[in-house]
Design a protein around this motif. Structure first.
Motif, PDB file in Angstrom:
ATOM      1  N   TYR A   1       0.858  -1.183   0.000  1.00  0.00           N
ATOM      2  CA  TYR A   1       0.000   0.000   0.000  1.00  0.00           C
ATOM      3  C   TYR A   1       0.897   1.238   0.000  1.00  0.00           C
ATOM      4  N   PRO A   2       0.416   2.337  -0.568  1.00  0.00           N
ATOM      5  CA  PRO A   2       1.228   3.567  -0.596  1.00  0.00           C
ATOM      6  C   PRO A   2       1.662   4.028   0.787  1.00  0.00           C
ATOM      7  N   SER A   3       0.769   3.928   1.790  1.00  0.00           N
ATOM      8  CA  SER A   3       1.106   4.229   3.190  1.00  0.00           C
ATOM      9  C   SER A   3       1.802   5.569   3.358  1.00  0.00           C
ATOM     10  N   PRO A   4       1.145   6.660   3.021  1.00  0.00           N
ATOM     11  CA  PRO A   4       1.773   7.967   3.232  1.00  0.00           C
ATOM     12  C   PRO A   4       1.916   8.264   4.726  1.00  0.00           C
ATOM     13  N   TYR A   5       2.682   9.284   5.034  1.00  0.00           N
ATOM     14  CA  TYR A   5       2.859   9.668   6.434  1.00  0.00           C
ATOM     15  C   TYR A   5       1.533  10.106   7.041  1.00  0.00           C
ATOM     16  N   ARG A   6       0.769  10.912   6.291  1.00  0.00           N
ATOM     17  CA  ARG A   6      -0.503  11.426   6.785  1.00  0.00           C
ATOM     18  C   ARG A   6      -1.545  11.266   5.697  1.00  0.00           C
ATOM     19  N   MET A   7      -2.799  10.963   6.109  1.00  0.00           N
ATOM     20  CA  MET A   7      -3.862  10.782   5.126  1.00  0.00           C
ATOM     21  C   MET A   7      -5.222  10.886   5.805  1.00  0.00           C
ATOM     22  N   ALA A   8      -6.230  11.133   4.990  1.00  0.00           N
ATOM     23  CA  ALA A   8      -7.607  11.055   5.474  1.00  0.00           C
ATOM     24  C   ALA A   8      -8.043   9.598   5.402  1.00  0.00           C
ATOM     25  N   TYR A   9      -8.951   9.209   6.288  1.00  0.00           N
ATOM     26  CA  TYR A   9      -9.490   7.854   6.207  1.00  0.00           C
ATOM     27  C   TYR A   9     -10.159   7.661   4.859  1.00  0.00           C
ATOM     28  N   PRO A  10      -9.792   6.570   4.147  1.00  0.00           N
ATOM     29  CA  PRO A  10     -10.451   6.295   2.860  1.00  0.00           C
ATOM     30  C   PRO A  10     -11.960   6.161   3.062  1.00  0.00           C
ATOM     31  N   SER A  11     -12.713   6.492   2.062  1.00  0.00           N
ATOM     32  CA  SER A  11     -14.169   6.475   2.178  1.00  0.00           C
ATOM     33  C   SER A  11     -14.777   6.250   0.797  1.00  0.00           C
ATOM     34  N   PRO A  12     -15.870   5.526   0.696  1.00  0.00           N
ATOM     35  CA  PRO A  12     -16.575   4.827   1.786  1.00  0.00           C
ATOM     36  C   PRO A  12     -15.917   3.483   2.103  1.00  0.00           C
ATOM     37  N   VAL A  13     -16.281   2.919   3.269  1.00  0.00           N
ATOM     38  CA  VAL A  13     -15.775   1.609   3.681  1.00  0.00           C
ATOM     39  C   VAL A  13     -16.975   0.727   4.007  1.00  0.00           C
ATOM     40  N   SER A  14     -16.982  -0.468   3.420  1.00  0.00           N
ATOM     41  CA  SER A  14     -18.119  -1.364   3.653  1.00  0.00           C
ATOM     42  C   SER A  14     -18.112  -1.880   5.089  1.00  0.00           C
ATOM     43  N   ALA A  15     -19.309  -2.030   5.666  1.00  0.00           N
ATOM     44  CA  ALA A  15     -19.480  -2.560   7.017  1.00  0.00           C
ATOM     45  C   ALA A  15     -20.450  -3.730   6.952  1.00  0.00           C
ATOM     46  N   CYS A  16     -20.833  -4.248   8.082  1.00  0.00           N
ATOM     47  CA  CYS A  16     -21.751  -5.384   8.127  1.00  0.00           C
ATOM     48  C   CYS A  16     -23.157  -4.962   7.732  1.00  0.00           C
ATOM     49  N   ASP A  17     -23.950  -5.945   7.340  1.00  0.00           N
ATOM     50  CA  ASP A  17     -25.366  -5.741   7.014  1.00  0.00           C
ATOM     51  C   ASP A  17     -25.571  -4.762   5.863  1.00  0.00           C
ATOM     52  N   GLY A  18     -24.610  -4.740   4.951  1.00  0.00           N
ATOM     53  CA  GLY A  18     -24.763  -3.905   3.768  1.00  0.00           C
ATOM     54  C   GLY A  18     -24.556  -2.425   4.001  1.00  0.00           C
ATOM     55  N   LYS A  19     -24.129  -2.050   5.189  1.00  0.00           N
ATOM     56  CA  LYS A  19     -23.915  -0.645   5.484  1.00  0.00           C
ATOM     57  C   LYS A  19     -22.533  -0.201   5.027  1.00  0.00           C
ATOM     58  N   ARG A  20     -22.336   1.106   4.984  1.00  0.00           N
ATOM     59  CA  ARG A  20     -21.041   1.664   4.617  1.00  0.00           C
ATOM     60  C   ARG A  20     -20.702   2.800   5.573  1.00  0.00           C
ATOM     61  N   TRP A  21     -19.418   2.860   5.923  1.00  0.00           N
ATOM     62  CA  TRP A  21     -18.947   4.008   6.702  1.00  0.00           C
ATOM     63  C   TRP A  21     -18.438   5.044   5.714  1.00  0.00           C
ATOM     64  N   VAL A  22     -18.837   6.298   5.911  1.00  0.00           N
ATOM     65  CA  VAL A  22     -18.469   7.377   4.996  1.00  0.00           C
ATOM     66  C   VAL A  22     -17.799   8.492   5.785  1.00  0.00           C
ATOM     67  N   ASN A  23     -16.625   8.896   5.369  1.00  0.00           N
ATOM     68  CA  ASN A  23     -15.931  10.008   6.011  1.00  0.00           C
ATOM     69  C   ASN A  23     -16.637  11.316   5.662  1.00  0.00           C
ATOM     70  N   ASP A  24     -16.559  12.249   6.569  1.00  0.00           N
ATOM     71  CA  ASP A  24     -17.206  13.543   6.359  1.00  0.00           C
ATOM     72  C   ASP A  24     -16.382  14.346   5.349  1.00  0.00           C
ATOM     73  N   PRO A  25     -16.932  14.610   4.182  1.00  0.00           N
ATOM     74  CA  PRO A  25     -16.137  15.322   3.159  1.00  0.00           C
ATOM     75  C   PRO A  25     -15.797  16.755   3.544  1.00  0.00           C
ATOM     76  N   ASN A  26     -16.592  17.344   4.430  1.00  0.00           N
ATOM     77  CA  ASN A  26     -16.339  18.730   4.818  1.00  0.00           C
ATOM     78  C   ASN A  26     -15.226  18.847   5.852  1.00  0.00           C
ATOM     79  N   SER A  27     -15.130  17.887   6.735  1.00  0.00           N
ATOM     80  CA  SER A  27     -14.053  17.881   7.733  1.00  0.00           C
ATOM     81  C   SER A  27     -13.620  16.432   7.944  1.00  0.00           C
TER      82      SER A  27
END
Length: 761
Positions: free
Chosen positions: A430-456
């Motif tokens: 993986y590129p593994s930069p020193y600093r990064m925002a959490y990638p988004s979206p990320v799949s979760a259980c039961d068909g849900k997805r975690w989404v990072n806040d694009p504004n902050s």
């Protein structure tokens, strides 16, 4: 011809008929005492006969509560616990002097009368009438025994105890009827034996064996004349005649017993005179009850055993049933605790962390493939004084522990195992930069997805600014690279990770569910050392998870009979393939060979493990294993207030504490001692193809903080390890290179990380 009892006297039936026929005395005399309320005698007499007939025919005799002995795996005693300190012994093992003394002072006509001594009743009635009160009783030894049975049945319930001892006609009627039954069924010798085993002798000693040990530090069968007389005298009023607190009063009472023995012909007057001149000769042994008395620092393991007994349905369907068996005692519990491992754990803890330090440490060792808990210890001893505690820092809250502690990067191998099971190659880059925002979206259980806040957006960073990828799995694990593992969980999804954690028995210490957020990859959810040790045992056993167990066997003694109880068994299930486990072992060997855990190495003995340091250094970990033992060491402030920066631990100052520096050496010394003399076993080797990343040196990523981005319970640091403030990002708190959006929300999840910083879509 009327049936006679051995030793003379009427048969029980004749006694009852004659006694109940004395209608004028019945209400006041049924229990051998005369009540001062003479005007109530007629009414009491009528009611007494009716109540007598309505009583059940048989008295229920509960098993006598006795001490329980907890043993280690080799049979050595860890501790004794009891609600009542009692060891039941047969009459043949009780000194003849003791038998004669108790009869002489409590019921000198014991062998001449039946359940009720009518002569004694009339004598007491006459004396009490003269004094206008109740100055003398006439309860026989048998009646006293029955009353003690009622008290025993009441247990520790104060209301029931009061009911069992209250001076009422109803209670005395019941006592009488059951005394008749007992005389008929048991006979004099057995009644005497039972009485000597059930009665209270003061100083927490129930029964003559415990009393002999308490006051003279010897067995009941070895009691001398004067010793027996002292104990017999205590029974009437254990507090008044307590020889420990009032030697003069106890001596007077002892001499009264000796005089009575001479008057009944049990001893000569010369013997009595000589015995009365002798000192009390006390050799008091303090009560040794409870886990606070445990040896080898095993007080918390002892407490864990108690919790297992009281919570596991194998010992009883309900909590009340299990508590009743535990309180009755008479148990011999052989546990899984290995004395060598326990000694090694406590020795290492003592060498590295003082009980007076601002922070504490806790450690557990588990045997892979069996789930057996071999050791459990901590730096703050079991107790009530300063720098002591009753909270077991090694276990979950439901088993007497606290809320747990963020495991930091020690959780990362669980993420790696989930990825490998999902088909990810071990040399994934993986590129593994020193600093990064959490990638988004990320799949979760039961068909849900975690989404990072694009504004902050929630962000994270690595420990050192020099940690810049690309990295493969081997190097990222050895250096504990945060951005690599967040990219990994974002790639495979959150659900495979939480599912793998569940298969490995990894749960939050407070019992709450693991949240579906990507920051769990960085160890943001509070867990206990026992949970982490047992999880890593899964790697050591090539993918087989076994539930932890602490009890090998339980024998229960009731009277003269000993039975074996069923005990909880470890259940083992496959959590991952052998190849996945072998690959994790290869990755974690690199951590102790040339990564962040070098100071935890075991020399020539193969070992594997992972360091962990949480945000703001509230906790530091090392969890590791060999093929035959797995152990976890946590260091931190249980109250989560003292950051381990500028701190002295074990007499040694530290600028910053991290997993490889304090917990690592504790683990190394502990495991070296536990494994001494044990076979040296090798891991199953597996080849991890080289991805040939560019050379960046060994870069000990745990040299400061290896888990930046965890957040600290959503308190000071911004979600996702956003830099600035307590930033959750570690390093030396670099200055933010961006403006903070107005109304930016702090992490709200347990353990911070990105917590609720994202959303589900």
């Amino acid at each position: 011809m009327p049936k006679k009892r051995s030793g003379g006297g009427l048969s029980p039936t004749q006694q009852a008929a004659k006694f109940l026929g004395v209608s004028v005395l019945a209400g006041a005399v049924l229990a051998g005492i005369a009540l001062p309320a003479v005007g109530a005698l007629g009414l009491a007499a009528k009611g007494s006969v009716e109540s007598f007939d309505e009583l059940p025919a048989n008295m229920k005799t509960p098993p006598l509560s006795q001490r329980t002995t907890i043993l280690d795996a080799d049979g050595g005693q860890i501790a004794t616990v009891y609600s009542r300190d009692r060891t039941v012994v047969p009459l043949k093992d009780i000194s003849p002097y003791m038998q004669k003394a108790i009869v002489a002072i409590e019921d000198s006509r014991f062998y001449q009368h039946g359940a009720v001594d009518l002569k004694g009743v009339l004598r007491a009635l006459n004396k009490n009438a003269q004094t206008g009160g109740v100055s003398e009783g006439a309860s026989t030894l048998t009646q006293q025994y029955v009353k003690n049975v009622f008290v025993e049945e009441a247990g520790n319930d104060p209301t029931k105890v009061a009911q069992a001892t209250q001076q009422t006609i109803g209670r005395k009627i019941r006592e009488l009827k059951y005394a008749i039954q007992v005389e008929e069924e048991l006979g004099k010798k057995k009644i005497l034996e039972n009485y000597l085993n059930i009665t209270f002798f003061g100083q927490q000693a129930y029964g003559v064996e415990a009393a002999a040990q308490r006051y003279f530090s010897e067995s009941a069968e070895d009691l001398s004349l004067e010793q027996a007389a002292l104990l017999a005298g205590i029974v009437q009023s254990p507090s008044r005649y307590d020889p420990v607190n009032d030697e003069a009063e106890a001596t007077k009472r002892r001499n009264t017993v000796l005089q009575r023995m001479a008057a009944t012909g049990d001893i000569s007057r010369a013997q009595a005179a000589d015995a009365m001149k002798a000192p009390l000769g006390l050799k008091v042994s303090k009560p040794k009850n409870g886990c606070i008395t445990a040896v080898k620092g095993a007080g918390f393991f002892c407490d864990y055993v108690r919790e297992v007994f009281l919570t596991d349905p194998v010992f009883g369907k309900t909590k009340e049933q299990r508590a009743k068996i535990w309180n009755q005692g008479g148990l011999t519990i052989r546990t899984t605790m290995d004395p060598q491992s326990q000694n090694a754990a406590q020795r290492s803890i003592k060498d590295h962390v003082y009980k007076s330090d601002e922070v504490a440490t806790a450690a557990s060792i588990v045997q892979p493939g069996t789930g057996k808990i071999l050791a459990m210890g901590q730096s703050r001893p079991y107790g009530f004084k300063k720098n002591e505690t009753q909270i077991n820092l090694s276990v979950d809250q439901s088993m007497g522990g606290g809320m747990g502690y963020q495991p930091g990067s020690t959780f990362k191998p669980i993420v790696a195992a989930a990825a490998l099971e999902d088909g990810m190659p071990a040399n994934k880059v993986y590129p593994s930069p020193y600093r990064m925002a959490y990638p988004s979206p990320v799949s979760a259980c039961d068909g849900k997805r975690w989404v990072n806040d694009p504004n902050s957006p929630a962000k994270l960073q690595n420990e050192n600014s020099s940690e810049v990828g690309p990295y493969d799995m081997r190097e990222a694990t050895a250096k504990s690279v945060n951005t690599y593992y967040v990219q990994m969980i974002s790639d495979i999804g959150i659900c495979p990770v939480t599912t793998m954690a569940k298969k490995m028995g990894v749960v939050r210490a407070d019992g709450d569910k693991m949240p579906q957020v990507p920051s769990i990859a960085l160890g943001t959810q509070e867990m206990s050392p026992l949970t982490m040790a047992n999880a890593y045992a899964t790697f050591a056993s090539r993918g087989m998870y076994c539930t932890p167990i602490a009890i090998e066997s339980v024998n229960r003694r009731i009277g003269d009979k000993t039975t074996s109880l069923e005990v909880p068994k470890s259940t083992c299930s496959r959590a991952m393939s052998e190849n996945t486990a072998d690959t994790i072992n290869a990755l974690l060997k690199g951590v102790v060979e040339d990564g962040t855990g070098k100071k935890a190495g075991l020399g020539s003995r193969p070992s594997a493990g992972k360091t962990g340091t949480t945000d703001e250094r509230y906790a530091a970990w090392f969890v590791g294993y060999t093929p035959n033992m797995a152990g976890a060491v946590w260091v931190g402030d249980p109250a989560h207030k003292r950051k381990m920066v500028g701190i002295t631990i074990g007499g040694r100052p530290y600028g910053k504490v991290f997993g490889g520096e304090v917990p690592g050496p504790i683990w190394g010394d502990m495991m070296s001692g536990a494994l001494e003399g044990k076979p040296v076993e090798n891991f199953n080797s597996v080849h991890i193809p080289d991805s040939k990343p560019r050379d960046r040196g060994d870069g000990d990523g745990d040299g400061g903080r290896d888990d930046g981005g965890n957040g600290d319970d959503g308190g000071d640091g911004f979600i996702g390890g956003l830099v600035g403030g307590n930033n959750g990002g570690g390093g030396d708190e670099p200055t933010p290179s961006f403006s903070i959006p107005e109304g930016f929300i702090r992490g709200q999840g347990n353990g911070g990380g990105n917590g609720n910083g994202g959303r589900f879509g």
